[in-house]
Structures are given as C-alpha cells and as structure tokens.
Design a protein around this motif. Structure first.
Motif, short mmCIF file in Angstrom:
data_model
loop_
_atom_site.label_atom_id
_atom_site.label_comp_id
_atom_site.label_asym_id
_atom_site.label_seq_id
_atom_site.Cartn_x
_atom_site.Cartn_y
_atom_site.Cartn_z
N ASP A 338 0.82 -1.21 0.00
CA ASP A 338 0.00 0.00 0.00
C ASP A 338 0.85 1.26 0.00
OD1 ASP A 338 -2.19 -1.59 0.02
OD2 ASP A 338 -2.55 -1.44 2.17
N GLY A 339 2.01 1.21 0.66
CA GLY A 339 2.87 2.39 0.73
C GLY A 339 3.35 2.83 -0.64
N ARG A 340 3.77 1.88 -1.47
CA ARG A 340 4.21 2.24 -2.82
C ARG A 340 3.06 2.81 -3.64
NH1 ARG A 340 8.79 0.97 -5.17
NH2 ARG A 340 9.25 -0.57 -3.55
N SER A 388 6.49 19.15 2.61
CA SER A 388 7.05 18.20 3.57
C SER A 388 6.24 16.90 3.60
CB SER A 388 7.07 18.83 4.97
OG SER A 388 7.89 19.99 4.97
N SER A 389 4.89 17.04 3.66
CA SER A 389 4.06 15.83 3.71
C SER A 389 4.15 15.04 2.41
CB SER A 389 2.61 16.22 4.01
OG SER A 389 2.11 17.08 2.99
N ALA A 390 4.20 15.75 1.28
CA ALA A 390 4.29 15.06 -0.01
C ALA A 390 5.62 14.36 -0.17
CB ALA A 390 4.05 16.04 -1.14
N GLN A 391 6.70 15.02 0.22
CA GLN A 391 8.02 14.43 0.07
C GLN A 391 8.20 13.21 0.97
OE1 GLN A 391 9.90 15.94 -2.30
NE2 GLN A 391 11.24 14.12 -2.21
N ALA A 392 7.58 13.29 2.18
CA ALA A 392 7.66 12.15 3.10
C ALA A 392 6.95 10.92 2.51
CB ALA A 392 7.06 12.54 4.45
N GLY A 397 7.14 6.41 1.86
CA GLY A 397 5.80 5.80 1.99
C GLY A 397 5.85 4.28 2.00
N HIS A 398 6.74 3.68 1.20
CA HIS A 398 6.81 2.21 1.13
C HIS A 398 7.45 1.61 2.38
CE1 HIS A 398 10.67 3.72 -0.29
NE2 HIS A 398 11.18 2.51 -0.02
N ASP A 404 1.23 5.08 10.37
CA ASP A 404 1.98 6.26 9.93
C ASP A 404 1.57 6.66 8.52
OD1 ASP A 404 3.31 6.19 12.33
OD2 ASP A 404 5.02 5.03 11.54
N LEU A 405 1.33 5.69 7.69
CA LEU A 405 0.94 5.99 6.31
C LEU A 405 -0.38 6.74 6.26
CD1 LEU A 405 1.81 5.46 3.34
CD2 LEU A 405 0.38 3.41 3.40
#
Length: 424
Positions: A338-340, A388-392, A397-398, A404-405
């Motif tokens: 899901d993270g990817r 910041s949120s987008a880059q994280a 994310g993966h 946290d995701l």
C-alpha cells in the motif's frame, strides 16, 4: 434489475432441460405401465428365452421369430393409450390370422380387459374394466361367432388351471375374464383353464392362432400376482416349441410381417414430422438436456461475472488512463504494498497539478519543483507543509507502517486542501 434477466433466462433454460430429460415417449410410458409388457420381456430373458420388440420403422421377417405375442387393442381406447392406433388399424385381426396360416407362425392374441385410464390411476378398479360387450365385438372378428366371454364374480381369485401340457401353476386374477365353456364350439379346444372357464383356446380353422382371454396373465400388473410369471413362461415355451431357439416377438404395432427379411438397398422412404421427433426421444433427450444445462451455466456465469458489455471507449485517453491507474492500484493492493501505491498516487497528483498550471510538458520532477516555488511565493507556510508531507510520502511511503501511512496521507490531504493553486 440488471441481475434479474440472467436469472430468468437461466430458469427458462433449466426448465427446458428438465423437460427434455424427463419427458418420455408415450409408448415408453405404456410399456412400463400396469398394462405394458416390459415385465414379460425381462422375465422371459431371465429364463433364457430371447425377446425382440416391434419397431414401426423396421419390418420383421417370419424367419427371424419363433412366435408372435400380440395384444388386441380397441379403437379409441387401448390403441390410443399405447400409441399404436395407426399401425393396428392398417393391419387388423384378419391379417394376423392369415399370416399365422401362411407362415405357420404360432400367434398368441391377447384379449383386452382394461380401459386406458388405468395408466394414470395405477390402481385396477372395477370401474376401469372395459364393457364386456365391446370386448365381445372384437372377439367376433377373430374367432367363431358363438365363442363368448365371461367375467367371474367381482374381486380377486386364485386357481390352479389345468393345462394340456401338464405344468400346473397357481394363478391369481382380479375380475377374471374367461371364455364361456358352454359356448365353446366343437372346433375349438381348451388348452388351459379353470373350473369356471377357459383361459386359452385354439380353433381348428385358425391353425396356430391361440386366444388368451385375460391379459393379466402376461402384463406388468398380473405377473406380480401368485405364480402368474411361472405360468407365462410355461405357456410361451409350450406355444413356441421346446427346442426353439429363435426369439419371441412382442408385437405392439400389429404391422404385417414379410416372408423374408427385406432388402433396404434402393428403397425410398417418406419423411414426416415423426422422424424429427426421433432426435428428441430418449436417450437423445439426455444429450439435449445436458447441452441446455451447459449453455445456461456458461451464459449465467459470463453475464454475472462481467456484466453487460460496455460501450466502445476507443480514443478516450482519460478513460484509458483511469483504467490503467485502477489496474495498477489493484495489483499493488493484491501484493500488499500500500505504501508504494500511496507514493505513486501523490507523485501523479502533483504531476497533474503541474500540467494544469504549466502545460503538458510539465508532468515531471522539474515541473513539480516549479509548482512548489510558485506556491511558496503565494504562501510560504502552507507551501512548506504541503511539500514536507508530499516528500515524506514519496520518499518513505513504502517503508511506513499502516498507521503512519494513514496519518501522513491525512496531513497531505489537509495541506492540499488549504493551498490555492490559482491559474496558469
């Protein structure tokens, strides 16, 4: 409502399949009914006496058979029940007697006794008996006019018939039907009978034609009573000859025989609707029923699984792109990554925003940097929170756990909603 149509069609197809599977020709029902002769065939074959059945599409030759067993039908009653009305009318009792004389063929003609409604009732009652006058009228066509029939007292009775071949058996009959001994002509001889009447007679002028007064001695209903089955075997063996090996001919059609087996070469045939019905007769009806079931299952499965066909969407880039994104997302979910999937979602979303502002060529990393610089000139704090949120999510994310995701994705959603992108 969309799913109701295939279910309705499935029910119709299953109904047709059941009709094809369980529908049987009428003559087959008669053969297994209380009035039929299927039991006689099975019993004779069990005792080593071969049996062949009449077939309206096949002509039998005299040389093939040892004797003929023929039940006498009444017009519009028993003949209609057995489905042989047309064939019997075309032959008639007179031709059966002449064939017996011409070919030297032992022929046992069985007098009728029951109405055809016994086929549906399944229980023999006094009300199901044919009027004796009607049976007597038919007897007059094949026997001396003064030979009469009687019916014994109502109810079931057992007897030990005396026979000319000396093989007694205990028989049982309901409403026994016999030939009147007082009316027996001098030219006729009793071969088997009881104290009240004759069961089987033979008349000199009729050569090897034998008359059986009561059909319950040979039909399915009567063979199960007392020792009627043993009596039937001894009777057939006596009439056909002890050393005879050719089969007994159970004739339900009454069609004429031929002296020799006919040659089919060069013969022309007339086709009718009855020939087409043969393609749906048992056992072919089982094949048709199976095909109906298979088609119904395939149709239902295809309609239920994929639904109605979609309209052609060729050339629609947006629809194709959405389908590709959905397919990719499904594969990522199935793989448990899901993270990817979230990382790709955020990256694609920012690329789409950059393309809206700067044109089709801005959907890359440089375009996204240009987007954040533009947002920073408008509102430094909101732009920094979104970046910041987008880059994280894009970078880590993966690697994030599920909690946290979801937390970072919620932060990205709120930041995205608070930013004014403006127009290009």
């Amino acid at each position: 409502m969309r799913n109701a149509a295939p279910v309705l069609i499935l029910l119709v197809l299953v109904g047709l399949a059941a009709l094809a599977l369980f529908a049987r020709p009428r003559e087959n029902d008669f053969d297994h009914s209380p009035l039929g002769a299927k039991g006689l065939q099975v019993w004779l074959e069990a005792k080593g006496i071969p049996v062949i059945r009449s077939d309206p599409h096949f002509v039998r030759a005299r040389a093939e058979i040892s004797m003929r067993v023929l039940s006498l039908p009444l017009e519009n009653d028993e003949a209609a029940a057995s489905g042989t009305d047309k064939d019997v009318k075309s032959a008639g009792p007179e031709s059966w007697g002449s064939e017996s004389r011409r070919y030297g063929l032992p022929t046992l003609i069985i007098m009728p006794k029951w109405r055809s409604r016994l086929l549906t009732d399944g229980i023999a009652r006094q009300a199901d008996l044919l009027p004796l006058e009607e049976v007597q009228e038919e007897l007059g066509r094949i026997a001396p006019a003064d030979l009469r029939l009687n019916r014994n007292d109502p109810g079931f009775a057992e007897a030990h018939p005396g026979t000319s071949w000396g093989q007694p058996a205990r028989i049982g009959l309901y409403e026994a039907q016999t030939f009147d001994l007082a009316s027996l002509p001098s030219a006729c001889k009793e071969l088997a009978g009881t104290q009240t009447g004759a069961l089987i007679v033979r008349c000199e002028n009729y050569h090897q034609v034998y008359l059986l007064s009561d059909p319950d001695l040979l039909n399915n209903h009567g063979l199960a009573l007392a020792e009627n089955a043993a009596f039937a075997v001894s009777l057939i063996q006596r009439l056909r000859g002890v050393d005879e090996r050719r089969p007994v001919y159970l004739d339900t059609a009454g069609a004429p025989l031929e002296a020799r087996k006919p040659v089919d070469e060069g013969r022309t045939y007339e086709r009718s609707s009855s020939d087409l019905k043969r393609f749906f007769a048992y056992p072919l009806s089982v094949i048709w029923g199976t095909l109906f079931v298979v088609v119904a299952i395939c149709f239902w499965r295809g309609f239920w699984r994929f639904g109605p066909p979609l309209k052609d969407a060729s050339g629609n880039i947006e629809l194709s792109k959405s389908a590709a994104i959905e397919a990719t997302a499904r594969l990522l979910r199935l793989s448990g990554n899901d993270g990817r999937m979230v990382s790709q979602f955020v990256l694609h979303l920012l690329a789409d925003k950059a393309q809206l502002l700067f044109g089709p060529g801005a959907g890359n990393e440089a375009g996204i940097d240009r987007l954040f610089k533009r947002l920073a000139r408008r509102d430094q704090v909101d732009a920094q929170a979104l970046h910041s949120s987008a880059q994280a999510l894009i970078d880590r994310g993966h690697l994030m756990k599920s909690a946290d995701l979801h937390r970072n994705l919620e932060t990205f959603r709120k930041s995205l909603g608070g930013v004014d992108f403006g127009s290009g």
